[in-house]
Scaffold this motif. Structure first.
Motif, PDB file in Angstrom:
ATOM      1  N   SER A   1      49.750  44.889  29.433  1.00 42.15           N
ATOM      2  CA  SER A   1      50.118  45.998  30.319  1.00 42.15           C
ATOM      3  C   SER A   1      48.866  46.673  30.861  1.00 42.15           C
ATOM      4  CB  SER A   1      50.988  47.020  29.581  1.00 42.15           C
ATOM      5  OG  SER A   1      50.260  47.621  28.523  1.00 42.15           O
ATOM      6  N   GLY A   2      49.074  47.565  31.828  1.00 40.24           N
ATOM      7  CA  GLY A   2      47.960  48.251  32.466  1.00 40.24           C
ATOM      8  C   GLY A   2      47.537  47.542  33.743  1.00 40.24           C
ATOM      9  N   LYS A   3      46.493  48.051  34.361  1.00 49.73           N
ATOM     10  CA  LYS A   3      45.990  47.486  35.616  1.00 49.73           C
ATOM     11  C   LYS A   3      44.489  47.220  35.511  1.00 49.73           C
ATOM     12  CE  LYS A   3      49.332  49.850  38.618  1.00 49.73           C
ATOM     13  NZ  LYS A   3      49.471  50.839  39.723  1.00 49.73           N
ATOM     14  N   ILE A   4      44.048  46.127  36.161  1.00 46.88           N
ATOM     15  CA  ILE A   4      42.620  45.820  36.289  1.00 46.88           C
ATOM     16  C   ILE A   4      42.368  45.668  37.787  1.00 46.88           C
ATOM     17  CG2 ILE A   4      40.740  44.301  35.569  1.00 46.88           C
ATOM     18  CD1 ILE A   4      42.714  43.252  33.356  1.00 46.88           C
ATOM     19  N   LEU A   5      42.056  46.759  38.444  1.00 43.20           N
ATOM     20  CA  LEU A   5      41.950  46.781  39.901  1.00 43.20           C
ATOM     21  C   LEU A   5      40.513  46.515  40.334  1.00 43.20           C
ATOM     22  CD1 LEU A   5      44.154  49.943  40.591  1.00 43.20           C
ATOM     23  CD2 LEU A   5      44.840  47.548  40.819  1.00 43.20           C
ATOM     24  N   PHE A   6      40.304  45.340  40.961  1.00 45.33           N
ATOM     25  CA  PHE A   6      38.998  44.991  41.511  1.00 45.33           C
ATOM     26  C   PHE A   6      39.125  44.995  43.029  1.00 45.33           C
ATOM     27  CE2 PHE A   6      35.925  41.734  42.945  1.00 45.33           C
ATOM     28  CZ  PHE A   6      34.761  42.359  42.524  1.00 45.33           C
TER      29      PHE A   6
ATOM     30  N   ASP B   1      40.855  46.984  44.617  1.00 43.30           N
ATOM     31  CA  ASP B   1      42.304  47.224  44.770  1.00 43.30           C
ATOM     32  C   ASP B   1      43.174  45.978  44.533  1.00 43.30           C
ATOM     33  OD1 ASP B   1      41.875  49.923  45.341  1.00 43.30           O
ATOM     34  OD2 ASP B   1      41.547  49.496  47.464  1.00 43.30           O
ATOM     35  N   LEU B   2      42.567  44.868  44.055  1.00 45.40           N
ATOM     36  CA  LEU B   2      43.335  43.675  43.711  1.00 45.40           C
ATOM     37  C   LEU B   2      43.540  43.665  42.199  1.00 45.40           C
ATOM     38  CD1 LEU B   2      44.373  40.851  44.813  1.00 45.40           C
ATOM     39  CD2 LEU B   2      42.133  39.964  44.129  1.00 45.40           C
ATOM     40  N   ASN B   3      44.792  43.588  41.748  1.00 46.06           N
ATOM     41  CA  ASN B   3      45.086  43.645  40.319  1.00 46.06           C
ATOM     42  C   ASN B   3      44.851  42.266  39.677  1.00 46.06           C
ATOM     43  OD1 ASN B   3      45.922  44.250  37.756  1.00 46.06           O
ATOM     44  ND2 ASN B   3      47.934  45.028  38.334  1.00 46.06           N
ATOM     45  N   LEU B   4      43.751  42.147  38.929  1.00 48.49           N
ATOM     46  CA  LEU B   4      43.390  40.868  38.313  1.00 48.49           C
ATOM     47  C   LEU B   4      44.413  40.425  37.272  1.00 48.49           C
ATOM     48  CD1 LEU B   4      39.529  41.356  37.786  1.00 48.49           C
ATOM     49  CD2 LEU B   4      40.729  40.499  39.795  1.00 48.49           C
ATOM     50  N   LYS B   5      45.119  41.380  36.698  1.00 46.70           N
ATOM     51  CA  LYS B   5      46.100  41.056  35.646  1.00 46.70           C
ATOM     52  C   LYS B   5      47.218  40.167  36.175  1.00 46.70           C
ATOM     53  CE  LYS B   5      49.622  43.221  32.761  1.00 46.70           C
ATOM     54  NZ  LYS B   5      50.739  42.550  33.491  1.00 46.70           N
ATOM     55  N   ASP B   6      47.588  40.365  37.442  1.00 45.55           N
ATOM     56  CA  ASP B   6      48.746  39.650  37.989  1.00 45.55           C
ATOM     57  C   ASP B   6      48.383  38.360  38.716  1.00 45.55           C
ATOM     58  OD1 ASP B   6      50.320  41.706  37.036  1.00 45.55           O
ATOM     59  OD2 ASP B   6      50.214  42.850  38.905  1.00 45.55           O
TER      60      ASP B   6
END
Length: 681
Positions: free
Chosen positions: A72-77, A79-84
């Protein structure tokens, strides 16, 4: 809750959770970590081993083991979410826009490919160039990271390079596609202070040149003070404090941060005072405490801390702290106990008053033969130790420092008889080890014991602690059966462990506990001299403080003497009475620890001391960066061996070898700057 960041964030991690699936159930290694980093900024992630530093870094690039997952959570690089992202999509990001520098370059570089091929491979994944363009780019990168003679080194294999050179290659690979963000996981931990200073300066230069952002994962607070803009302190998978670097060092808010900062030995630390320690260990992921996760080790813990988990409180000066004492509505006195309040003064070392020589080493040499051909003919020698003379007094700690490959560990092994010397004498308690008859030599060696660097590899994993510590008792006919068991229990208690631990195996202990077991085994034969070879270099600062306090206690209680071998000069300064500086198999300076750090004479000693990272962001250190590389011990330079890198080298240095001379009482140095040769022109 991340810090407020006015500049646009390059990477924003929000409430990231990382879970590992095991047979015993799911384990949360990272629990709600949040932070952000902007272009050209350096954010350091610090904490003890097992706190979740490296897992947090690996989670960003999704480089986890197959049983690990960011749940869970977000990894925004940007503004692109690396998690998904899918696996194919994240591969396009890795190495191209976000690169990683790993801790151990030897295990991360492929031994069967040249370093040029490995750099080119990274570029090929993301860019389509001609063969010549690939090679030109690889050469350009090797020049950029300061690798000497890149035209010939591009075809070298990893084993042909030194540790510092391999780390430069790793940085070159990370920079191959000019990423916007570099994640550096302990990039300087295994390096000498001189090479560490070079790598830190290199990262700073590259950052200013390209505007690269750096996430620095480390437990070295000196490196943090010099490199970081912001610091994220993690404990048991959670962020416990986040702050600008100067605010954190000047006014640490969380008790864990305060304890970490107080546990580091600094150059100006009073040697007669104990180091602050943190009781206990980082909790297991299977047994996370209720309430505040730090409360079992915290000197300020209240009943509320034990039952209620504190949130991340926002404070002034863009900082957050996960502690109830940061609650603005909190009442009561929250003062962290200082070292002075903990009866932190060591007793006076009476053993040094007599000044009796215990160990005398005279002109010790170890030359390893270089063989060639089917007949294995000797074509040369590696002069690992080349004429070392030192002495250690009863009850004294002699520090032995120098860069990797200078022969420090070989000296220790020669003294204990683990390897045979080529030439020279070792005299222990007025008896020469080489000429003593077999029974007498066994008795003498019983009184000299070794504490190794890596406690895990030096302890047999198939033996219980009872058998490991008890083995030297049986070998030397000291104790057997019930008496052996009682002696092992006594030794465990001396080093701060429990007698119940004797029936466990090494894998059931933490790194610091395993090092205590190694010390207990060394004490089994009631030695008078311990040779500690990098005995605390692999430990966290908190555990390191415990082991250093233990070694000083044992020295005073048992009258022990130590030869303390280390490349960490802060530690050597704190524990040593005198220090010997070694370069390329020779001693170049010997004096008491206080004098060496205040008034070093030899240019090499000056360079070593200037390279020590200072855990104080308010001080701008003046570095004396050494040029060139350490020469090969198989083909050392003529004259003074240091002249090829010395900023003060003269013509005489290239021709004549300087002698080790006494400049003032108790201070000897091997340098033409202080010799009669200079006066005679």
């Amino acid at each position: 809750m991340p810090l407020v960041n006015n500049s646009p964030s390059l990477l924003k991690v929000e409430e990231m959770k990382t879970v590992f699936k095991t047979r015993a159930g799911n384990l949360e290694a990272v629990d709600g970590v949040s932070f952000s980093i902007s272009k050209g900024e350096t954010v350091a992630i610090v904490g003890e081993s097992g706190s979740g530093k490296s897992v947090s870094a690996l989670s960003i690039l999704r480089l986890l083991d197959s049983n690990g997952e960011v749940t869970s959570g977000k990894i925004l690089f940007n503004d692109l979410n690396l998690k998904d992202l899918s696996n194919d999509e994240i591969r396009k990001i890795r190495g191209n826009e976000i690169a990683m520098i790993f801790q151990d370059p030897m295990t991360c570089l492929d031994p069967v490919y040249t370093i040029g091929d490995q750099i080119i491979e990274t570029i090929k994944i993301h860019e389509d160039l001609s063969k010549k363009e690939y090679k030109d780019r690889a050469l350009e990168l090797l020049k950029l990271v300061g690798l000497p003679d890149p035209e010939s080194r591009i075809d070298a294999y990893p084993h042909q390079l030194s540790g510092g050179q391999r780390q430069r290659v790793m940085i070159a690979i990370a920079l191959a596609c000019r990423p916007n963000l570099i994640i550096a996981d302990e990039p300087t931990t295994a390096l000498d202070v001189t090479v560490q200073a070079q790598i830190m300066q290199l990262l700073k230069d590259l950052q200013s040149q390209f505007g690269t952002a750096i996430i620095l994962v480390t437990h070295d607070l000196g490196v943090v003070a010099e490199m970081a803009d912001k610091v994220v302190v993690v404990y048991a998978g959670q962020v416990v404090e986040q702050s600008k670097v100067k605010d954190l060092f000047n006014h640490p808010e969380h008790p864990y941060t305060q304890a970490l900062l107080q546990s580091i030995p600094k150059i100006d630390t009073d040697r007669n005072r104990r180091l602050q320690t943190i009781k206990g260990n980082v909790p297991s992921l299977r047994d996370i405490p209720s309430g505040c996760r730090f409360h079992p080790r915290c000197p300020l813990a209240t009943d509320k801390c034990k039952s209620e988990e504190p949130p991340l409180f926002e404070m002034k000066e863009d900082r957050v702290s996960k502690c109830w004492k940061a609650d603005p509505t909190s009442e009561g006195k929250w003062e962290f106990p200082t070292v002075e309040e903990n009866e932190a003064i060591f007793e006076e070392n009476e053993h040094l008053n007599n000044k009796q020589i215990l160990l005398q080493v005279n002109n010790l040499k170890k030359h390893f033969p270089i063989t060639k051909g089917i007949l294995s003919r000797t074509v040369g020698h590696v002069k690992a130790v080349d004429g070392v003379s030192i002495e250690i007094f009863k009850g004294e700690v002699l520090g032995l420092v120098g860069e990797s490959g200078c022969g420090k560990s070989t000296v220790g092994r020669l003294i204990t008889g683990l390897i045979d010397s080529t030439e020279g004498e070792v005299t222990f308690d007025q008896k020469k080890l080489a000429t003593a008859h077999r029974k007498e030599r066994k008795g003498l060696r019983k009184r000299i014991q070794f504490v190794f660097q890596d406690p895990y590899s030096s302890l047999n994993p198939r033996m219980t602690i009872l058998d490991i510590i008890g083995e030297p008792l049986e070998v030397h006919n000291i104790a057997k059966g019930h008496k052996k068991q009682e002696r092992v229990a006594e030794l465990l208690e001396i080093v701060g462990l429990s007698r119940e631990d004797m029936h466990k195996f090494p894998h059931q202990f933490s790194g610091g506990q395993r090092q205590r077991i190694g010390i207990a085994r060394a004490l089994a034969t009631e030695p008078e001299l311990l040779i500690c070879d990098e005995a605390v270099s692999a430990l966290d600062v908190s555990v390191q403080a415990q082991i250093l306090n233990l070694l000083k206690d044992l020295q005073l209680k048992l009258g022990l003497s130590y030869l303390f071998i280390s490349h960490d000069l802060n530690v050597v300064k704190y524990i040593s009475d005198r220090i010997a500086v070694m370069y390329l198999g020779e001693i170049v300076e010997v004096t008491d620890s206080g004098t060496l750090f205040k008034e070093p004479l030899h240019p090499y000693a000056k360079a070593l001391i200037s390279a020590v990272p200072i855990p104080n962001p308010n001080i701008e250190p003046e570095r004396m960066i050494l040029s060139g590389e350490v020469p090969s011990p198989s083909n050392p330079p003529t004259g003074c061996k240091f002249h090829t890198r010395c900023p003060a080298a003269m013509e005489i240095c290239k021709q004549k070898k300087p002698e080790l001379k006494t400049i003032v009482k108790g201070h000897t140095v091997s340098c033409h700057l202080y010799g009669k040769e200079l006066e005679n022109g």
